[in-house]
Write an enzyme that holds these catalytic residues in place. Structure first.
Site, PDB file in Angstrom:
ATOM      1  N   ASN A  57     -68.107 -80.513 -36.208  1.00 17.34           N
ATOM      2  CA  ASN A  57     -66.813 -80.470 -36.884  1.00 17.34           C
ATOM      3  C   ASN A  57     -66.732 -81.691 -37.781  1.00 17.34           C
ATOM      4  O   ASN A  57     -66.766 -82.824 -37.302  1.00 17.34           O
ATOM      5  CB  ASN A  57     -65.652 -80.521 -35.875  1.00 17.34           C
ATOM      6  CG  ASN A  57     -65.549 -79.239 -35.066  1.00 17.34           C
ATOM      7  OD1 ASN A  57     -66.297 -78.283 -35.297  1.00 17.34           O
ATOM      8  ND2 ASN A  57     -64.625 -79.220 -34.118  1.00 17.34           N
ATOM      9  N   GLU A  59     -64.882 -80.819 -29.009  1.00 14.82           N
ATOM     10  CA  GLU A  59     -64.455 -82.187 -29.316  1.00 14.82           C
ATOM     11  C   GLU A  59     -64.025 -83.021 -28.102  1.00 14.82           C
ATOM     12  O   GLU A  59     -62.859 -83.418 -27.994  1.00 14.82           O
ATOM     13  CB  GLU A  59     -63.327 -82.162 -30.350  1.00 14.82           C
ATOM     14  CG  GLU A  59     -63.709 -81.505 -31.656  1.00 14.82           C
ATOM     15  CD  GLU A  59     -62.662 -81.692 -32.758  1.00 14.82           C
ATOM     16  OE1 GLU A  59     -61.529 -82.089 -32.449  1.00 14.82           O
ATOM     17  OE2 GLU A  59     -62.997 -81.461 -33.928  1.00 14.82           O
ATOM     18  N   ARG A  69     -65.193 -67.640 -34.769  1.00 15.09           N
ATOM     19  CA  ARG A  69     -65.167 -68.527 -33.601  1.00 15.09           C
ATOM     20  C   ARG A  69     -63.733 -68.593 -33.087  1.00 15.09           C
ATOM     21  O   ARG A  69     -62.836 -69.001 -33.814  1.00 15.09           O
ATOM     22  CB  ARG A  69     -65.648 -69.918 -34.009  1.00 15.09           C
ATOM     23  CG  ARG A  69     -65.455 -70.960 -32.927  1.00 15.09           C
ATOM     24  CD  ARG A  69     -65.899 -72.355 -33.383  1.00 15.09           C
ATOM     25  NE  ARG A  69     -65.626 -73.301 -32.319  1.00 15.09           N
ATOM     26  CZ  ARG A  69     -64.958 -74.450 -32.466  1.00 15.09           C
ATOM     27  NH1 ARG A  69     -64.521 -74.818 -33.645  1.00 15.09           N
ATOM     28  NH2 ARG A  69     -64.753 -75.212 -31.430  1.00 15.09           N
ATOM     29  N   GLU A  94     -50.857 -76.974 -35.588  1.00 11.12           N
ATOM     30  CA  GLU A  94     -51.798 -78.083 -35.721  1.00 11.12           C
ATOM     31  C   GLU A  94     -51.445 -79.198 -34.725  1.00 11.12           C
ATOM     32  O   GLU A  94     -51.088 -80.300 -35.083  1.00 11.12           O
ATOM     33  CB  GLU A  94     -51.831 -78.564 -37.178  1.00 11.12           C
ATOM     34  CG  GLU A  94     -52.722 -79.760 -37.476  1.00 11.12           C
ATOM     35  CD  GLU A  94     -54.120 -79.713 -36.866  1.00 11.12           C
ATOM     36  OE1 GLU A  94     -54.699 -78.623 -36.753  1.00 11.12           O
ATOM     37  OE2 GLU A  94     -54.617 -80.775 -36.467  1.00 11.12           O
ATOM     38  N   TYR A 105     -64.619 -83.621 -40.853  1.00  5.67           N
ATOM     39  CA  TYR A 105     -63.439 -83.727 -41.712  1.00  5.67           C
ATOM     40  C   TYR A 105     -63.513 -84.935 -42.643  1.00  5.67           C
ATOM     41  O   TYR A 105     -63.182 -84.833 -43.803  1.00  5.67           O
ATOM     42  CB  TYR A 105     -62.161 -83.774 -40.864  1.00  5.67           C
ATOM     43  CG  TYR A 105     -61.886 -82.440 -40.212  1.00  5.67           C
ATOM     44  CD1 TYR A 105     -61.293 -81.409 -40.943  1.00  5.67           C
ATOM     45  CD2 TYR A 105     -62.271 -82.171 -38.905  1.00  5.67           C
ATOM     46  CE1 TYR A 105     -61.071 -80.166 -40.376  1.00  5.67           C
ATOM     47  CE2 TYR A 105     -62.050 -80.921 -38.333  1.00  5.67           C
ATOM     48  CZ  TYR A 105     -61.452 -79.925 -39.073  1.00  5.67           C
ATOM     49  OH  TYR A 105     -61.244 -78.682 -38.527  1.00  5.67           O
ATOM     50  N   GLU A 126     -66.448 -76.399 -37.717  1.00  6.23           N
ATOM     51  CA  GLU A 126     -65.154 -76.613 -38.364  1.00  6.23           C
ATOM     52  C   GLU A 126     -65.332 -77.492 -39.580  1.00  6.23           C
ATOM     53  O   GLU A 126     -66.018 -78.511 -39.523  1.00  6.23           O
ATOM     54  CB  GLU A 126     -64.154 -77.328 -37.439  1.00  6.23           C
ATOM     55  CG  GLU A 126     -63.606 -76.495 -36.327  1.00  6.23           C
ATOM     56  CD  GLU A 126     -62.593 -77.256 -35.469  1.00  6.23           C
ATOM     57  OE1 GLU A 126     -61.929 -78.180 -35.976  1.00  6.23           O
ATOM     58  OE2 GLU A 126     -62.495 -76.914 -34.281  1.00  6.23           O
ATOM     59  N   HIS A 172     -61.007 -75.182 -25.586  1.00  4.30           N
ATOM     60  CA  HIS A 172     -60.415 -75.811 -26.769  1.00  4.30           C
ATOM     61  C   HIS A 172     -59.050 -76.368 -26.353  1.00  4.30           C
ATOM     62  O   HIS A 172     -58.010 -75.974 -26.856  1.00  4.30           O
ATOM     63  CB  HIS A 172     -60.313 -74.812 -27.931  1.00  4.30           C
ATOM     64  CG  HIS A 172     -60.267 -75.458 -29.293  1.00  4.30           C
ATOM     65  ND1 HIS A 172     -61.124 -75.133 -30.325  1.00  4.30           N
ATOM     66  CD2 HIS A 172     -59.464 -76.425 -29.793  1.00  4.30           C
ATOM     67  CE1 HIS A 172     -60.846 -75.862 -31.398  1.00  4.30           C
ATOM     68  NE2 HIS A 172     -59.833 -76.652 -31.101  1.00  4.30           N
TER      69      HIS A 172
HETATM   70  C1  FCB Z   1     -59.978 -80.363 -34.935  1.00  7.76           C
HETATM   71  C2  FCB Z   1     -59.602 -79.336 -33.909  1.00  7.76           C
HETATM   72  C3  FCB Z   1     -58.979 -78.106 -34.468  1.00  7.76           C
HETATM   73  C4  FCB Z   1     -58.060 -78.394 -35.632  1.00  7.76           C
HETATM   74  C5  FCB Z   1     -58.701 -79.321 -36.625  1.00  7.76           C
HETATM   75  C6  FCB Z   1     -57.837 -79.646 -37.819  1.00  7.76           C
HETATM   76  O1  FCB Z   1     -60.006 -81.618 -34.350  1.00  7.76           O
HETATM   77  O2  FCB Z   1     -60.726 -78.954 -33.170  1.00  7.76           O
HETATM   78  O3  FCB Z   1     -58.349 -77.425 -33.433  1.00  7.76           O
HETATM   79  O4  FCB Z   1     -56.839 -78.809 -35.187  1.00  7.76           O
HETATM   80  O5  FCB Z   1     -59.084 -80.505 -36.005  1.00  7.76           O
END
Ligand code: FCB
Length: 800
Positions: A310, A175, A86, A429, A312, A376, A130
């Site tokens: 995505n 996002e 991607r 980042e 985290y 992600e 993006h």
């Molecule tokens: C997300 C983003 C990606 C990356 C990760 C850590 O929010 O989409 O570009 O920076 O976080």
């Protein structure tokens, strides 16, 4: 809270046939070549070149130089066996002004990239937006302007016309929450605006862009259309541990509102054609509803093939009367945003794999019509290159934990089609610059050398096996260390346990094998020769002062937390050489399970000596450069840069500094952050040194004034010194902040009560201590020994 690492545990787990395995990147984060082949300027170019916006003043000008090295990078993907890659297309490469003329050279680049990928058997997954909006569109209002959504649809059509014959999967927008909230609501990302009216207009127009873009792609014959959202399961502290825990009506309402803001603000319009009522309430108060026109929601609600997820970390909230709204979530008065009390990544994000299970299961339950793709998931850790290796055991544990969680979700009925790790490469980042490494492939940003980390090699095996094999992800064993070192297991064990009886030669050979294999001692290895003592030493090095806020917090917070974990705490002072020896012997003899070390000076031999005892030791604050101790630190450089950015923003140009002791790592980091921020702004600087006490701050201030009577601001690397500086300024008849603005560091007791109250950089002392305690407990339990760095926060009061 149970530990979330399952790297060494668990059996074989296979994913469904056809499961897509891949990795993700984004254009601005990796491409570089910012001024080449007709590429226009994006909002991120402008943002990164504005002083004070990005940590270290980093920009994406060069990044990973992927624009020139894409062939090598695709070769790497093939070697890792990626099924999908991607990447995002940089809009300013395609249409330098965001609308109108097309730049053929820009399209050519992605054309070559796609061909290269297909030849390597890697399917291209294209993200169209993006975050790198062409600046000319921002100049016309950016995402607050409805027309931008129409321009996006044109751009989508142009890219599809060129690549659509070879690209099957299209992701419109990445996002929208991050774009609108961080970019327009609080200004931490480009374009750096801070207006909730703008933010909510932007989020609606991003959704509209998705809808118009998806329609254009569908009309052009695109096979699979997706939207990627950053999604977080929202829960309470109690439910994080136990999903069945009782929930009060107030907590339930808090969870629901925050879920609406993060998740359903985007999910519901896209997949149901409506905004949740709670979202409309908040939007109406902040921005009115005039920007949401009749028919918009139908446009947004296009048929969708895949939802890009995505993930985290989760979001933990509870009802707390009187709590002010979270700055990133308007309308959340009375809601407390809490900590997940889990191990953290280098971003400070809690590691909670079960959150992914919950999220995926919930999505398939509530929105059953759409397939799911993790677009992600990944983590930044402090990586160390040892020779030709990066033994990133933490990242492997993270990924494995999340893959197990994803598998559990599939078992529970989630329609998950694939998993893309973030990220293929260490990269830019965003506001964090290059300091945070998310890659499974290490990038040396000086030489651009790529080095697959252990996690990349591990992931290659996962892909080959279409899942996790029992024992595949295990760490090296004690036996392997013994074989590599050519000694017995018990010798290895004795070295690891710091037994004094092993000769220095054997110790050296064993430690070499430990480093080379990336061995992390586990509890079994430790208990071979020692039994747990359930005691922890809290070690106070030379120069630590009882008046230091970290000292008091460390004793108090660490003591409580360790007691809760069933440990006893022994306070040990190591000021003199004799005391140091005593402490070292105490550890080496195995009288404690581990030790917490308060910040030591650069010249202090103590940290080095403790690192050699073989007993887990975690340092509070970054240890001196050459010492390999895991630590819980704070972002001192970032805090200092923010302080200087603030002074620059207030129009100050002659900014001096009072630094802390030069041999204290935190003081040095603050100085570096200060100097870099000033250099980026092309300002002059003068500095004087203090010892962190009030009197030294006053003396340093007098010295600075004598050298440069026209200075208009001073950044002081400690609040007590800043209080001394205020005194010296008063004495010199200068007004604060009219003549000289002052910013301190630490947000200590005195700061708020100084005259005038001090602007300062808040350091999360107790979080830092808790993070150190957790690192230590994890290490004692045989877990990995990573470090954490917690963010600091600028607190503006009247001294600036
Ligand atoms: C997300 C983003 C990606 C990356 C990760 C850590 O929010 O989409 O570009 O920076 O976080």
């Amino acid at each position: 809270m149970t530990a979330m690492f399952t790297a060494a545990a668990g059996g074989t787990l296979s994913f469904p046939g056809g499961f897509v395995w891949g990795a993700a990147t984004a254009a601005y984060q990796i491409e570089g070549a910012a001024g080449e082949d007709g590429r226009g300027t994006s909002i991120w170019d402008v943002f990164t070149h504005t002083p004070g916006r990005v940590a270290g003043g980093h920009t994406g000008d060069v990044a990973c130089d992927h624009y020139h090295r894409y062939r090598d990078d695709v070769r790497l993907m093939r070697e890792l066996g990626l099924g999908a890659y991607r990447f995002s297309v940089a809009w300013p490469r395609i249409q330098p002004t965001g609308s109108g003329p097309v730049n053929a050279a820009g399209l050519d680049f992605y054309d070559r990239l796609v061909d290269e990928l297909l030849a390597a058997d890697v399917s291209p997954y294209v993200t169209l937006y993006h975050w790198d909006l062409p600046q000319p569109l921002e100049d016309r209002g950016g995402w607050t302007e409805r027309d931008t959504a129409h321009r996006f649809a044109d751009y989508a059509r142009i890219v599809h016309d060129r690549l659509g014959d070879r690209v099957g999967t299209w992701i419109t927008v990445n996002e929208p929450w991050v774009v609108s909230v961080l970019g327009y609501g609080i200004g931490a990302h480009a374009p750096g605006r801070a207006s909730w009216r703008d933010a909510f207009q932007a989020s609606h127009h991003l959704l509209l862009a998705h809808g118009l873009g998806a329609r254009a792609l569908r009309d052009a014959g695109a096979r699979e259309i997706a939207l990627t959202l950053n999604l977080a399961p929202v829960t309470t502290p109690g439910r994080l541990d136990d999903p069945e825990a009782a929930l009060s009506a107030e907590d339930a309402a808090a969870v629901d509102l925050v879920d609406c803001l993060i998740n359903r603000q985007f999910l519901d319009p896209v997949l149901r054609g409506e905004y949740p009522a709670a979202v409309l309430d908040v939007v109406e108060r902040a921005a009115g509803l005039g920007h949401i026109r009749d028919g918009d929601l139908e446009t947004v609600n296009q048929p969708l093939d895949l939802l890009g997820v995505n993930y985290y970390n989760p979001c933990v909230v509870s009802a707390e009367p009187g709590e002010p709204a979270n700055p990133a979530y308007p309308g959340t008065e009375g809601i407390r945003f809490g900590d997940a009390y889990a191990p953290k990544t280098a971003m400070g994000w809690p590691i909670v794999p079960t959150g992914l299970t919950r999220l995926l299961v919930r999505l398939s339950r509530d929105y059953p019509q759409v397939g799911l793709l993790v677009t992600e998931n990944g983590a930044a850790f402090e990586d160390t290159v040892s020779g030709e290796h990066v033994h990133d055991a933490d990242r492997i544990a993270f990924l494995e934990g999340h893959l197990r969680a994803a598998h559990t979700a599939v078992d529970a009925g989630a329609d998950l089609r694939g998993y893309l790790v973030w990220s293929l490469l260490d990269n830019f980042e965003w506001a964090e610059g290059y300091g945070k490494r998310f890659g499974i492939v290490h990038v040396d940003f000086d030489t651009q050398r790529r080095l697959p980390k252990d996690s990349a090699l591990w992931y290659r095996d996962v892909i080959r096996n279409n899942g996790l094999r029992a024992g595949r992800a295990r760490r090296p064993t004690l036996e392997e260390v013994a074989a590599r070192a050519g000694v017995s297991r018990s010798t290895v064990s004795r070295v690891i346990n710091g037994e004094a009886a092993v000769s220095p030669e054997f110790r050296a050979v064993v430690m070499d094998a430990v480093t080379e294999l990336g061995y992390v001692p586990n509890s079994a290895a430790r208990s071979l020769v020692t039994r747990r003592t359930e005691s922890i030493a809290l070690i106070v090095p030379d120069g630590a002062r009882a008046g230091d806020p970290l000292f008091a917090t460390a004793v108090d917070a660490a003591g409580r937390e360790l007691e809760r974990a069933g440990k006893r705490v022994t306070l040990m002072f190591a000021g003199s050489p004799a005391d140091r020896n005593r402490v070292e012997r105490h550890l080496a003899a195995g009288h404690v399970d581990g030790a917490l070390l308060l910040p030591a000076r650069g010249s202090d031999p103590l940290p080095g000596a403790l690192a050699g005892t073989g007993v887990p030791v975690v340092s509070l604050g970054r240890p001196p450069a050459a010492v390999a101790l895991p630590y819980a630190g704070t972002d001192d450089a970032g805090g200092a840069a923010a302080a200087v950015g603030h002074l620059l923003g207030r129009g100050r140009r002659r900014i001096a500094t009072i630094r802390g002791p030069v041999d204290l790592a935190a003081a040095r980091d603050r100085f570096d952050g200060y100097r870099n921020a000033l250099r980026d702004a092309a300002c002059r600087s003068a500095d004087a040194v203090g010892d962190l006490g009030r009197a030294s701050g006053a003396a340093a201030m007098r010295e600075l004034l004598a050298a440069d009577p026209s200075l208009d601001a001073v950044f002081v690397a400690g609040d007590l010194m800043a209080v001394g500086a205020l005194h010296a300024l008063r004495e010199a008849g200068l007004r604060v902040p009219e003549d000289v603005a002052v910013v301190g560091f630490g947000d200590e007791e005195d700061a708020a009560y100084a005259v005038p109250p001090l602007t300062t950089v808040r350091v999360p002392w107790s979080d830092q201590v808790l993070a150190a305690v957790r690192l230590l407990l994890r290490q004692i339990g045989g877990g990995p020994s990573s470090s954490v760095i917690l963010p600091t926060e600028l607190v503006v009061r009247s001294s600036s």
